[in-house]
Motif scaffolding. Structure first.
Motif, short mmCIF file in Angstrom:
data_model
loop_
_atom_site.label_atom_id
_atom_site.label_comp_id
_atom_site.label_asym_id
_atom_site.label_seq_id
_atom_site.Cartn_x
_atom_site.Cartn_y
_atom_site.Cartn_z
N CYS A 52 0.82 -1.22 0.00
CA CYS A 52 0.00 0.00 0.00
C CYS A 52 0.86 1.27 0.00
O CYS A 52 0.39 2.33 -0.38
N LYS A 53 2.11 1.15 0.39
CA LYS A 53 3.02 2.31 0.39
C LYS A 53 3.15 2.91 -1.01
O LYS A 53 3.29 4.11 -1.17
N ARG A 54 3.07 2.04 -2.05
CA ARG A 54 3.23 2.48 -3.43
C ARG A 54 1.90 2.77 -4.14
O ARG A 54 1.89 3.14 -5.30
N GLN A 55 0.79 2.56 -3.44
CA GLN A 55 -0.50 2.76 -4.08
C GLN A 55 -0.91 4.22 -4.06
O GLN A 55 -0.51 4.99 -3.21
N THR A 56 -1.73 4.56 -5.05
CA THR A 56 -2.30 5.90 -5.15
C THR A 56 -3.80 5.74 -5.44
O THR A 56 -4.22 4.68 -5.92
#
Length: 125
Positions: A52-56
């Motif tokens: 989720c750190k890389r999700q937008t």
């Protein structure tokens, strides 16, 4: 801590991370309990090590639109979003009765869809 509204909504890991980061950064709102501060800190630390750190919001919206043809439940879509599966076995574990509902080609296609929207920046983990 008290649950005010039971099952009012399901949140993705990205949404939880975003909410907790906003709480942490809001200097005006003081946390009344040290427990809440500790839980917030530890949860953020954990979630920043997950996909989720890389999700937008844009990637999430695109993924959900791309998943429409597969006729998955909301819970299955949420789990795909949170777990970012990379193998057919993971798909089997996430999607109920996947052997009956999806062909091998559909499973591979589903993995490709997830990878297209959520699979980049693997070295960040």
């Amino acid at each position: 801590m008290e649950v005010l509204k039971d099952c009012s909504a399901c949140l993705s890991n990205y949404e939880v991370l975003n909410i907790l980061q906003n709480i942490k950064s809001n200097k005006k709102q003081k946390m009344k309990q040290n427990q809440l501060a500790s839980i917030t800190y530890q949860t953020i630390r954990y979630l920043e090590k997950t996909p989720c750190k890389r999700q937008t919001p844009e990637k999430i919206k695109g993924l959900l639109q791309a998943l429409e043809p597969y006729k998955l439940t909301k819970c299955e879509k949420l789990t795909l979003l949170n777990m970012c599966p990379k193998t057919p076995l993971e798909i089997q574990l996430i999607i109920e009765d996947s052997e009956d509902r999806l062909t091998d080609d559909e499973v591979n296609s589903l993995l490709q869809v997830v990878g297209n929207f959520l699979g980049e920046d693997e070295q960040d983990g």
